[in-house]
Every structure is written in structure tokens, then in C-alpha cells.
Design a protein around this motif. Structure first.
Motif, PDB file in Angstrom:
ATOM      1  N   THR A  32       0.981  -1.107   0.408  1.00 56.18           N
ATOM      2  CA  THR A  32      -0.261   0.031   0.211  1.00 56.18           C
ATOM      3  C   THR A  32       0.919   1.308   0.079  1.00 56.18           C
ATOM      4  N   SER A  33       1.730   1.316   0.817  1.00 61.18           N
ATOM      5  CA  SER A  33       2.691   1.785   0.324  1.00 61.18           C
ATOM      6  C   SER A  33       3.336   2.721  -0.832  1.00 61.18           C
ATOM      7  N   PHE A  34       3.724   1.131  -0.728  1.00 58.88           N
ATOM      8  CA  PHE A  34       4.251   1.765  -2.308  1.00 58.88           C
ATOM      9  C   PHE A  34       4.237   2.454  -3.011  1.00 58.88           C
ATOM     10  N   GLY A  35       2.364   1.125  -3.485  1.00 59.42           N
ATOM     11  CA  GLY A  35       2.604   1.615  -4.335  1.00 59.42           C
ATOM     12  C   GLY A  35       1.825   3.484  -4.090  1.00 59.42           C
ATOM     13  N   ILE A  36       2.070   4.145  -3.096  1.00 58.20           N
ATOM     14  CA  ILE A  36       1.985   5.783  -2.909  1.00 58.20           C
ATOM     15  C   ILE A  36       3.127   6.430  -2.993  1.00 58.20           C
ATOM     16  N   LEU A  37       4.426   5.887  -2.470  1.00 57.26           N
ATOM     17  CA  LEU A  37       5.022   6.150  -2.535  1.00 57.26           C
ATOM     18  C   LEU A  37       6.586   6.134  -3.546  1.00 57.26           C
ATOM     19  N   LYS A  38       5.638   4.975  -4.864  1.00 52.35           N
ATOM     20  CA  LYS A  38       7.014   4.482  -5.535  1.00 52.35           C
ATOM     21  C   LYS A  38       8.814   4.446  -5.412  1.00 52.35           C
ATOM     22  N   SER A  39       8.246   4.036  -3.990  1.00 53.86           N
ATOM     23  CA  SER A  39      10.230   4.442  -3.122  1.00 53.86           C
ATOM     24  C   SER A  39      10.301   3.269  -2.031  1.00 53.86           C
ATOM     25  N   LYS A  40      10.485   2.249  -2.569  1.00 56.86           N
ATOM     26  CA  LYS A  40      10.945   1.244  -1.461  1.00 56.86           C
ATOM     27  C   LYS A  40      11.222   1.569  -0.561  1.00 56.86           C
ATOM     28  N   GLN A 140      -2.413   5.073  -6.371  1.00 60.62           N
ATOM     29  CA  GLN A 140      -2.198   3.719  -6.176  1.00 60.62           C
ATOM     30  C   GLN A 140      -2.780   3.191  -7.088  1.00 60.62           C
ATOM     31  N   GLU A 141      -3.862   3.511  -7.846  1.00 57.31           N
ATOM     32  CA  GLU A 141      -4.827   2.317  -9.070  1.00 57.31           C
ATOM     33  C   GLU A 141      -5.165   1.231  -8.106  1.00 57.31           C
TER      34      GLU A 141
END
Length: 184
Positions: A32-40, A140-141
Motif C-alpha cells: 500500500t505504501s509503495f503504491g503511493i510513494l513509489k519508493s522502497k 495507487q490505482e
């Protein structure tokens, strides 16, 4: 073991109970977090911060009814906050690699400017519910039902927020003269 029992055990000092409670949720929280931030790295940091906040809330006696929903909502909100902070700090890069086709270079710059203007427009919306729904839906789609569950809202409310958010964003972009008005 049910969540209520685990929360009671955590409050009694059983660290293993906390691991049992959160371990099944961490992977989805990270996604969820990665989907928003696009940063590992940022997603890992947000989940770590959320876990600390969860532990503090449990130990302070906060009444948590639907723990997994609450946890995902917390991760989502912290991710959106981090995304806003990142978008405010991010400047438009002016570095352009050597490009032989001027049209492609211009298109690339225009696309970056457009994305930045839209992100700034979303960040400047007054209603945080509108911002959250736009981010979750477009970046986040997630579909309407997933957003509804994540934010604890009815699907009809999410649809209404999405429609109003689009209108507010369009109005903001027109005000900033980023998009023109069709005289029809």
C-alpha cells in the motif's frame, strides 16, 4: 487467536503477541505504501513508523475495533503525508540528456511539468478527503471498493469525493492558467 486477545496480551507485555498481530499485515501495508510513494526506502520507513505508532496506541489503551482496517488506514495516511512532503520538496529537474529529436525533448519536459502541476494541484486541495481519494485512485490505482474499505467510507461517498475532487482539481488548474477553458 483473535485480535482482541492479542491486544490484551500486548498490553500485558508479551512482545510475541505484537509480532503475531502485525506480521500478517506488514506485506500488504508495505505494498500500500509503495503504491503511493513509489519508493522502497520511503515505504519501509512509513511502515516502520506506523508500527511504532500502532504499538504506542495499543499501549496507551486506545480502543481499536477493526485492527487490520485501522492499520491499513494508518499506513495509507502516513504514506500520503510522506508523498505530500516529497512532492513539496521535489523540484522540476532541468537536466535533459542529449536528445537528437527536439520534439521528444519538448514532450518530455511538458509531461514532467504537467505531472508536477497536477501533483501541486492535488496537494493544494483544501479537502484532505478529496486529496486522499485522488491519490489512492490515480496513483495507487485502487478501485472504488478498495478505497472505501481503506478509508472506512461508503462506496457512494468515495465516488462523490472522487467527482468533487476532479472538479476542484480542474478548477484549480484553470485558476493557475495551466489548462484553458473551452468556450463551448
Amino acid at each position: 487467536m483473535d485480535q482482541e486477545t492479542l491486544i490484551i496480551r500486548i498490553r500485558n507485555g508479551e512482545d510475541e503477541a505484537f509480532a503475531q498481530l502485525v506480521n500478517p499485515l506488514i506485506e500488504k501495508g508495505y505494498r500500500t505504501s509503495f503504491g503511493i510513494l513509489k519508493s522502497k526506502e520511503m515505504a519501509e520507513e512509513v511502515v516502520q513508523t506506523a508500527l511504532i505508532e500502532v504499538y504506542r496506541d495499543i499501549m496507551s489503551g486506545k480502543d481499536i475495533i477493526y485492527f487490520s482496517t485501522w492499520f491499513y488506514k494508518l499506513v495509507s495516511h502516513r504514506s500520503i503525508d510522506a508523498w505530500r512532503k516529497k512532492s513539496r520538496e521535489k523540484e522540476l529537474p532541468l537536466e535533459i540528456d542529449v536528445v537528437t529529436d527536439n520534439y521528444n525533448a519538448i514532450e518530455s519536459v511538458l509531461q514532467e511539468e504537467t505531472e508536477l502541476e497536477i501533483k501541486n494541484g492535488i496537494s493544494s486541495l483544501d479537502n484532505s478527503d478529496y486529496r486522499n481519494v485522488l491519490i489512492l485512485y490515480y496513483y495507487q490505482e485502487l478501485d472504488i471498493q478498495e478505497i472505501s474499505i481503506l478509508l472506512g467510507l461508503k462506496s457512494s461517498t468515495v465516488k462523490s469525493h472522487l467527482r468533487r475532487a476532479r472538479h476542484a482539481l480542474k478548477k484549480r488548474l484553470i485558476e493557475n492558467q495551466f489548462i484553458g477553458v473551452n468556450p463551448q
